[in-house]
Design a protein around this motif. Structure first.
Motif, mmCIF file in Angstrom:
data_model
loop_
_atom_site.group_PDB
_atom_site.id
_atom_site.type_symbol
_atom_site.label_atom_id
_atom_site.label_comp_id
_atom_site.label_asym_id
_atom_site.label_seq_id
_atom_site.Cartn_x
_atom_site.Cartn_y
_atom_site.Cartn_z
ATOM 1 N N TYR A 1 0.842 -1.199 0.000
ATOM 2 C CA TYR A 1 0.000 0.000 0.000
ATOM 3 C C TYR A 1 0.873 1.243 0.000
ATOM 4 C CZ TYR A 1 -4.334 -2.550 0.621
ATOM 5 O OH TYR A 1 -5.430 -3.368 0.421
ATOM 6 N N GLY A 61 6.346 -2.263 9.071
ATOM 7 C CA GLY A 61 5.788 -2.365 7.735
ATOM 8 C C GLY A 61 6.250 -1.308 6.760
ATOM 9 N N ASP A 87 3.971 -2.364 3.787
ATOM 10 C CA ASP A 87 3.715 -3.769 3.485
ATOM 11 C C ASP A 87 2.230 -4.083 3.419
ATOM 12 O OD1 ASP A 87 6.282 -4.778 3.175
ATOM 13 O OD2 ASP A 87 6.565 -5.049 5.328
ATOM 14 N N SER A 88 1.433 -3.413 4.267
ATOM 15 C CA SER A 88 0.004 -3.733 4.331
ATOM 16 C C SER A 88 -0.802 -2.489 4.654
ATOM 17 C CB SER A 88 -0.261 -4.794 5.410
ATOM 18 O OG SER A 88 -0.043 -4.247 6.703
ATOM 19 N N GLU A 89 -2.100 -2.582 4.432
ATOM 20 C CA GLU A 89 -3.001 -1.478 4.775
ATOM 21 C C GLU A 89 -2.983 -1.227 6.277
ATOM 22 O OE1 GLU A 89 -7.716 -0.216 4.222
ATOM 23 O OE2 GLU A 89 -7.015 -2.197 3.624
ATOM 24 N N ASP A 141 -0.517 -1.694 8.392
ATOM 25 C CA ASP A 141 0.711 -1.000 8.776
ATOM 26 C C ASP A 141 0.604 0.493 8.463
ATOM 27 O OD1 ASP A 141 2.054 -3.250 9.729
ATOM 28 O OD2 ASP A 141 2.804 -3.763 7.739
ATOM 29 N N GLU A 199 -3.986 1.182 -2.818
ATOM 30 C CA GLU A 199 -3.371 -0.129 -3.028
ATOM 31 C C GLU A 199 -2.434 -0.045 -4.228
ATOM 32 O OE1 GLU A 199 -4.449 -4.850 -3.770
ATOM 33 O OE2 GLU A 199 -6.048 -3.334 -3.809
ATOM 34 N N ALA A 228 1.579 -7.084 -3.960
ATOM 35 C CA ALA A 228 0.599 -8.136 -3.725
ATOM 36 C C ALA A 228 -0.027 -8.607 -5.016
ATOM 37 C CB ALA A 228 -0.484 -7.629 -2.767
#
Length: 203
Positions: A2, A30, A52-54, A56, A75, A196
């Motif tokens: 993200y 992240g 790394d992720s939403e 985080d 994203e 991703a």
């Protein structure tokens, strides 16, 4: 992966007022990397951080009350490496495709980027990389990073010279709502970024 995009409109009487906020430290959970951009011939400044992720990104508490309307969490649907990957970019072009956008429009744009534009531009000199960022309302940002303005111009010419693929519908391929050319003032990105999902890059 993200991306948090923070767009600030700088006041002309003070170039430093309202510039990109200081990015989170690399120790933040992240955190992947960051870049800062300043518009050439305009007042926009952009700070982009990768996560790394939403979860985080949201845990980092990102946001700024002075931020412009396109600030938010996106994203990363594509992260492509060009011929000059590994070189710090000097300039960037941002294409803003404002939402909401219909699913068939998103699918057509992704196909055009993945199967038509990226093959025509990926081997050009000076291309560092391309990111496609998708908003919750299916709007998107396409960020092209290059070593010079001339390289960005060459990429644009190559993209515009492509012919539609069989089955492509021109009615679903509207152009960007806003185009900005930026100088890259800070670039702290890893040599290889995890993604991703990759759906192609519109250059």
């Amino acid at each position: 992966m993200y991306a948090h995009v923070q767009q600030i409109m700088r006041r002309p009487d003070n170039a430093d007022n309202g510039g990109p906020a200081v990015r989170p430290g690399e120790a933040a959970p992240g955190f992947v990397g960051a870049m800062s951009l300043e518009q050439l011939g305009g007042s926009a400044a952009v700070c982009l951080t990768m996560w790394d992720s939403e979860a985080d990104a949201r845990a980092a508490g990102l946001g700024d009350p002075l931020a412009a309307q396109r600030t938010g969490l996106y994203e990363v649907t594509a992260a492509e490496r060009g011929r000059a990957a590994g070189t710090a970019p000097a300039h960037a072009r941002i294409l803003y495709f404002d939402g909401p956008r219909a699913p068939e429009q998103v699918a057509a744009e992704d196909r055009g980027g993945r199967e038509r534009i990226w093959p025509a531009t990926r081997h050009l000199d000076g291309l560092v990389g391309v990111y496609v960022l998708r908003a919750p309302d299916s709007g998107s940002l396409v960020i092209t990073l290059a070593t010079s303005v001339e390289a960005i111009d060459a990429l644009q010419r190559a993209a515009l010279s492509t012919q539609l693929l069989p089955g492509e519908d021109l009615a679903l391929l509207g152009g960007p709502d806003v185009v900005e050319l930026h100088q890259v003032t800070d670039y702290q990105m890893p040599a290889t970024e995890p993604v991703a999902s990759a759906e192609g890059a519109r250059s």
